[in-house]
Scaffold this active site. Structure first.
Site: not given
Ligand SMILES: Nc1ncc2ncn(CCCCCNC(=O)c3cc(-c4ccc(F)cc4)cc(O)c3O)c2n1
Ligand SMILES: [Mg+2]
Length: 214
Positions: A141, A144, A169-170, A199
């Site tokens: 999660d 992506k 997810d996603n 969500e």
């Molecule tokens: N490499 C590494 N290691 C470890 C880490 N820990 C965090 N990160 C960075 C992850 C930053 C968050 C990731 N999640 C998402 O970006 C996400 C976005 C939306 C979404 C957003 C805007 C919209 F308009 C619509 C939908 C919805 C979701 O359900 C999502 O999960 C890492 N990276």
């Molecule tokens: Mg997500």
């Protein structure tokens, strides 16, 4: 200075949830994100699919990539048997600080190891750092475009066994097309798509469950 969204989400938990009651923490976050301020938790609809996969796998060891505020961490941990371990990786220190407090409010600290750092750096360390032989369940999660490289890294580190489950997810929105292509075409995985919604919205999204065949 103005508070952050994770800080406001934590406030909602501390205001509306009962200490030591993980279900009330999950419900408080869903209420807040549905009626006050959207946030990128897996949410209640996809969360029920997550629950059913966790219950089916009944994992002793879980790896979560991308903790954010700890919603899915608590959701998963509440279903784990007492000595099971959930390792969750969070890149962003501000998110990690909030997640620790959400996890503590839910009373799930015993089952959760929150690690601050990048998945690419930490996946190779999991075996030695946590005495893990294999991962029974991985919940993806985080970024992506990191799903595919990190899945390959998890394979290369020998962290999967026959029957290990990846749940992503996603896969539709924001989307993880390269990951989907890989797990759906690989002879090493049996994949299944669970159609749902992004969500707290009506936008299509879903979870992809992929069983490692070894
Ligand atoms: N490499 C590494 N290691 C470890 C880490 N820990 C965090 N990160 C960075 C992850 C930053 C968050 C990731 N999640 C998402 O970006 C996400 C976005 C939306 C979404 C957003 C805007 C919209 F308009 C619509 C939908 C919805 C979701 O359900 C999502 O999960 C890492 N990276
Ligand atoms: Mg997500």
């Amino acid at each position: 200075t103005r508070s952050t969204r994770p800080q406001r989400l934590l406030g909602a938990v501390q205001k509306s949830a009962t200490r030591g009651d993980p279900c009330s923490v999950v419900n408080a976050i869903d209420q807040f994100c549905r009626h006050t301020e959207w946030a990128m938790n897996v949410g209640d609809e996809k969360g029920c699919i997550l629950d059913s996969v966790v219950s089916e796998v009944n994992p002793a060891t879980v790896l979560e990539l991308g903790t954010y505020c700890g919603y899915s961490t608590v959701r998963i941990a509440r279903l784990l048997p007492p000595h099971a371990k959930l390792i969750t990786l969070e890149f962003n220190p501000d998110f990690a600080a909030i997640a620790r407090q959400v996890i503590a409010w839910a009373g799930m600290e015993e089952k959760v190891h929150l690690v601050e750092g990048a998945s690419g750096e930490w996946i190779p360390k999991i075996k030695e750092q946590f005495g893990v032989k294999a991962l029974d369940l991985v919940f993806l999660d985080h970024w992506k475009d990191q799903y595919l490289p990190d899945t390959k890294l998890i394979e290369e580190c020998g962290l999967l066994r026959k029957g290990s489950v990846l749940l992503a997810d996603n896969v539709i929105f924001p989307g993880a097309p390269q990951y989907l292509e890989y797990v759906r075409s690989s002879q090493q995985y049996e994949s299944q798509y669970f159609k749902s919604h992004l969500e707290y919205t009506k936008v299509e999204d879903g979870l992809e469950k992929s069983v490692f065949l070894g």
